[in-house]
Write a protein that holds these residues in place. Structure first.
Motif, PDB file in Angstrom:
ATOM      1  N   GLU B  66       0.835  -1.195   0.000  1.00 13.57           N
ATOM      2  CA  GLU B  66       0.000   0.000   0.000  1.00 13.57           C
ATOM      3  C   GLU B  66       0.870   1.245   0.000  1.00 13.57           C
ATOM      4  O   GLU B  66       1.749   1.420   0.856  1.00 13.57           O
ATOM      5  N   PHE B  67       0.626   2.101  -0.959  1.00 10.88           N
ATOM      6  CA  PHE B  67       1.331   3.378  -1.062  1.00 10.88           C
ATOM      7  C   PHE B  67       0.633   4.383  -0.166  1.00 10.88           C
ATOM      8  O   PHE B  67      -0.575   4.618  -0.305  1.00 10.88           O
ATOM      9  N   ASN B  68       1.379   4.977   0.765  1.00  3.78           N
ATOM     10  CA  ASN B  68       0.839   6.000   1.649  1.00  3.78           C
ATOM     11  C   ASN B  68       1.681   7.255   1.465  1.00  3.78           C
ATOM     12  O   ASN B  68       2.786   7.367   1.995  1.00  3.78           O
ATOM     13  N   LYS B  69       1.127   8.205   0.714  1.00  2.00           N
ATOM     14  CA  LYS B  69       1.912   9.393   0.367  1.00  2.00           C
ATOM     15  C   LYS B  69       2.197  10.266   1.592  1.00  2.00           C
ATOM     16  O   LYS B  69       3.297  10.809   1.731  1.00  2.00           O
ATOM     17  N   SER B  70       1.234  10.394   2.473  1.00  2.00           N
ATOM     18  CA  SER B  70       1.417  11.269   3.633  1.00  2.00           C
ATOM     19  C   SER B  70       2.482  10.734   4.580  1.00  2.00           C
ATOM     20  O   SER B  70       3.210  11.499   5.221  1.00  2.00           O
ATOM     21  N   THR B  72       4.858   8.658   3.466  1.00  2.00           N
ATOM     22  CA  THR B  72       5.954   8.262   2.548  1.00  2.00           C
ATOM     23  C   THR B  72       6.371   6.818   2.807  1.00  2.00           C
ATOM     24  O   THR B  72       7.544   6.506   3.036  1.00  2.00           O
ATOM     25  N   SER B  73       5.370   5.935   2.768  1.00  2.00           N
ATOM     26  CA  SER B  73       5.649   4.528   3.022  1.00  2.00           C
ATOM     27  C   SER B  73       5.089   3.667   1.911  1.00  2.00           C
ATOM     28  O   SER B  73       4.178   4.068   1.175  1.00  2.00           O
ATOM     29  N   PHE B  74       5.638   2.465   1.808  1.00  2.00           N
ATOM     30  CA  PHE B  74       5.189   1.488   0.803  1.00  2.00           C
ATOM     31  C   PHE B  74       5.456   0.118   1.399  1.00  2.00           C
ATOM     32  O   PHE B  74       6.320  -0.630   0.962  1.00  2.00           O
ATOM     33  N   HIS B  75       4.687  -0.256   2.401  1.00  2.00           N
ATOM     34  CA  HIS B  75       4.917  -1.503   3.126  1.00  2.00           C
ATOM     35  C   HIS B  75       4.367  -2.700   2.349  1.00  2.00           C
ATOM     36  O   HIS B  75       3.293  -2.632   1.742  1.00  2.00           O
ATOM     37  N   LEU B  76       5.090  -3.794   2.440  1.00  2.00           N
ATOM     38  CA  LEU B  76       4.733  -5.035   1.743  1.00  2.00           C
ATOM     39  C   LEU B  76       4.067  -5.986   2.737  1.00  2.00           C
ATOM     40  O   LEU B  76       4.559  -6.145   3.859  1.00  2.00           O
TER      41      LEU B  76
END
Lengths: 114, 114
Positions: B66-70, B72-76
């Motif tokens: 999930e891309f979380n712009k606020s 700045t994460s992209f957890h798998l």
């Protein structure tokens, strides 16, 4: 099936030797890359080529040079190998374009410099 | 400049348990985001990518991110892991305007135990 091959899986060389790592792709890709992989550091770009005879330095080009005489082949050269160049080397290729194009990786060459 | 942080160098987990591998990035410009997997003695393989659109991205082998712009994460994530998921996982980013240059995190080794 997409294929990137590297000439050796394992290589042992002595300090001061000239070392050639070869990479061949069969996908007619314009872009080719050489990365170095070290534990705790991930992959770092050494050199990039976007066409025959064209190259750009990556983040860690010192101590390395490259050659691209044919579209399908990209060589990484260690002019005088040193022990701090002991590492895993990964080659990759991709199409060239204005938008993202997936990079396809070879199996890697584990180089040990004694 | 862009940077990628994978805080966990190793994540041990039991088979059939859920797992989350964390990735945070830093960039002053818009980026594309990726997860790659490296099985033992192999090159890297693309698991999934975020280019645009839905922030929940599904990849191969049951993984999603999930891309979380606020933040700045992209957890798998994977809801139930198998022994065969044991591998090293790399998060990577690239600038949208220079999408050939991948910046990799340091990697997370997922160790699945029976």
């Amino acid at each position: 099936d997409v294929k990137v091959t590297q000439s050796s899986r394992y290589l042992v060389k002595r300090t001061g030797e000239k070392v050639f790592l070869e990479c061949v792709q069969d996908m007619d890709h314009e872009n080719m890359f050489w990365y170095r992989q070290d534990p705790g550091l991930g992959l770092r770009l050494i050199y990039f080529s976007y066409d025959v005879k064209m190259k750009e330095k990556g983040d860690i080009p010192e101590g390395y040079s490259v050659s691209r005489e044919k579209k399908e082949r990209f060589s990484l050269i260690l002019e005088s190998a040193s022990t701090n160049q002991t590492s895993m080397y990964l080659c990759a290729s991709s199409l060239r374009g204005r938008t993202y194009n997936e990079q396809f990786f070879g199996p890697g060459t584990r180089l040990t410099v004694l | 400049a862009q940077s990628v942080t994978q805080l966990d160098s190793q994540v041990p987990v039991f088979e059939e348990a859920p797992v989350e591998l964390r990735c945070n990035y830093s960039s002053s410009v818009s980026v594309y985001l990726f997860w790659y997997v490296q099985y033992p003695n192999q090159g890297l393989q693309l698991l999934l990518k975020y280019l645009s659109g839905s922030t929940l991205v599904k990849g191969i082998n049951g993984f999603e991110a999930e891309f979380n712009k606020s933040q700045t994460s992209f957890h798998l994530r994977k809801p139930s892991v198998h022994i065969s998921d044991t591998a090293e996982y790399f998060c990577a980013v690239t600038r949208m305007d220079s999408s050939y240059k991948l910046i990799f995190g340091s990697g997370t080794r997922l160790l699945v135990r029976p």
